[in-house]
Write an enzyme that holds these catalytic residues in place. Structure first.
Site, PDB file in Angstrom:
ATOM      1  CE1 TYR A  43     -13.832 -11.221 -31.588  1.00  0.00           C
ATOM      2  CE2 TYR A  43     -13.945  -8.995 -32.468  1.00  0.00           C
ATOM      3  CZ  TYR A  43     -14.573 -10.140 -32.032  1.00  0.00           C
ATOM      4  OH  TYR A  43     -15.934 -10.203 -32.034  1.00  0.00           O
ATOM      5  CG  HIS A  76     -17.658 -11.546 -25.128  1.00  0.00           C
ATOM      6  ND1 HIS A  76     -17.742 -12.238 -26.313  1.00  0.00           N
ATOM      7  CD2 HIS A  76     -18.925 -11.392 -24.683  1.00  0.00           C
ATOM      8  CE1 HIS A  76     -19.018 -12.470 -26.576  1.00  0.00           C
ATOM      9  NE2 HIS A  76     -19.747 -11.970 -25.615  1.00  0.00           N
ATOM     10  CG  HIS A  77     -15.626 -15.040 -27.716  1.00  0.00           C
ATOM     11  ND1 HIS A  77     -16.425 -14.083 -28.288  1.00  0.00           N
ATOM     12  CD2 HIS A  77     -14.673 -15.306 -28.634  1.00  0.00           C
ATOM     13  CE1 HIS A  77     -15.958 -13.782 -29.488  1.00  0.00           C
ATOM     14  NE2 HIS A  77     -14.898 -14.510 -29.719  1.00  0.00           N
ATOM     15  CG  HIS A 136     -14.591 -10.413 -28.018  1.00  0.00           C
ATOM     16  ND1 HIS A 136     -15.953 -10.586 -28.099  1.00  0.00           N
ATOM     17  CD2 HIS A 136     -14.392  -9.070 -28.032  1.00  0.00           C
ATOM     18  CE1 HIS A 136     -16.545  -9.405 -28.163  1.00  0.00           C
ATOM     19  NE2 HIS A 136     -15.613  -8.478 -28.110  1.00  0.00           N
ATOM     20  CG  HIS A 143     -20.821 -16.753 -28.875  1.00  0.00           C
ATOM     21  ND1 HIS A 143     -20.534 -16.202 -27.649  1.00  0.00           N
ATOM     22  CD2 HIS A 143     -20.147 -16.014 -29.783  1.00  0.00           C
ATOM     23  CE1 HIS A 143     -19.729 -15.172 -27.810  1.00  0.00           C
ATOM     24  NE2 HIS A 143     -19.485 -15.038 -29.106  1.00  0.00           N
ATOM     25  CG  HIS A 190     -21.539 -10.311 -29.246  1.00  0.00           C
ATOM     26  ND1 HIS A 190     -20.386  -9.573 -29.275  1.00  0.00           N
ATOM     27  CD2 HIS A 190     -21.169 -11.566 -29.628  1.00  0.00           C
ATOM     28  CE1 HIS A 190     -19.365 -10.324 -29.666  1.00  0.00           C
ATOM     29  NE2 HIS A 190     -19.835 -11.543 -29.891  1.00  0.00           N
TER      30      HIS A 190
END
Length: 381
Positions: free
Chosen positions: A123, A155-156, A227, A309, A311
């Protein structure tokens, strides 16, 4: 999902053999062919009551396509060879008006040459200053600016509002988030004002709503959290991804905000390995919403879009809504969650959330292929 050939409805059996469906639910609306393209437009009921058809819902669907350069022969379909693929779509997501960034003002929040560590998850946090100040404007669209080739690495992205009492010295450096040596200024960034996740496109606010910038109470310093997902532990990756915010001085009727619900990363929330089905719940209680909305928003807030959201272990997410002990219609759901396709769901009708309501984020996971414990994070927008 059924396969369609011209004016015929086909399906596959467990051995992937194509068979003509005895119940023909496919209706050709339009067809066109030239030297390079064949275009077919068709219609079908969402629920056909045909066991060979998959119902079309608001969940993600995997559309599988294949073609041969020649039409079907007398013996049946020609084998497609390598001309095949698939794509995740949300067929019932309402169309959104496109906003061209070339005709409106915009500014970019982009990381500069971030060296991605050779570890599974990172992160990265970077502080920015909003350039629009002293006069109210509305952000009408936010676009992801993902560095080419890094579509699976990023990823985000979350954008947080920080304290306005900071000074420009905080803009000089980025740092790994949630790290013991993280700058103290990052701790002032608690309110999420935007979120994007892998596979999603740009987010367009409804015509009557915008994200307010430029006034004393609006974001001045913002923290962008990216991320990075690097499961192969690749070394030497350098990233320059971020967000583009498109804005206008023509004000909309309402200001936009974000509410998060679900379960945060915590040692108290984990999923055992080897579980084909595991359900967890995050409760946004009536006491919480009463405290959050009662004083400032006694008439409630109006939800117009949701971002579900999760994973890799995520299989389905459902946002449940209760009022006075009675469950309302699902606020949002995706029973076919695709990790690589996390797109906003635009609600067909805005939903009012009142003080005293409560929300339950219900998440379904599968860890059947894992041998270690799993920790999870998810959100609602």
């Amino acid at each position: 999902f059924p396969f369609f050939f011209f004016q015929q409805d086909y399906f596959t059996d467990e051995n992937r053999v194509l068979k003509k469906d005895p119940q023909q639910d496919y209706h050709l609306e339009y067809a066109m062919e030239n030297s390079t393209h064949t275009i077919l437009a068709f219609s079908r009921e969402l629920h056909t009551c045909d066991p060979n058809d998959k119902s079309i819902t608001e969940s993600t669907v995997r559309v599988i396509w294949a073609y041969h350069h020649k039409d079907m022969g007398e013996a049946g379909q020609n084998y497609h060879g390598a001309n095949r693929g698939s794509k995740s779509l949300r067929l019932l997501n309402p169309e959104k008006a496109d906003v061209s960034s070339t005709s409106l003002q915009y500014f970019d929040l982009i990381n500069k040459d971030v060296l991605i560590p050779d570890k599974d998850t990172t992160y990265w946090c970077q502080m920015f200053k909003i350039p629009v100040q002293h006069e109210k404007h509305h952000v009408t669209k936010v676009e992801p600016l993902i560095q080419k080739g890094h579509e699976n690495l990023v990823h985000h992205i979350l954008l947080y509002q920080c304290s306005s009492n900071l000074n420009d010295s905080v803009l000089d450096y980025g740092h790994e988030c949630y790290h013991p040596n993280m700058p103290d200024s990052f701790l002032t960034c608690e309110t999420v004002i935007f979120a994007w996740a892998i596979g999603g496109e740009g987010f367009t606010y409804p015509p009557h709503v915008g994200l307010s910038i430029g006034t004393a109470g609006d974001p001045l310093f913002v923290l962008m959290e990216v991320h990075y997902d690097n499961p192969s532990y690749t070394e030497g990756l350098i990233d320059n991804s971020g967000l583009r915010l498109i804005y206008t001085p023509v004000l909309r009727k309402y200001d936009a905000g974000v509410i998060e619900a679900g379960l945060w990363v915590s040692l108290f929330h984990n999923i055992p390995p080897g579980m084909p089905e595991f359900v967890s719940e995050g409760h946004c209680t009536l006491e919480c919403l009463e405290e959050a909305l009662g004083a400032e928003r006694p008439g409630g807030i109006h939800v117009f879009a949701v971002l579900l959201h999760a994973h890799l272990a995520g299989r389905a997410i459902r946002m449940r809504h209760f009022r006075n002990g009675e469950e309302q219609k699902l606020l949002a759901y995706d029973d076919e969650f695709d990790f690589n396709f996390q797109e906003f769901q635009y609600l067909k009708e805005e939903r009012t959330i009142l003080p005293g309501d409560n929300l339950i984020t219900e998440c379904h996971y599968s860890t059947v292929d894992r041998i270690r414990m799993t920790w999870v994070r998810k959100m609602l927008m």
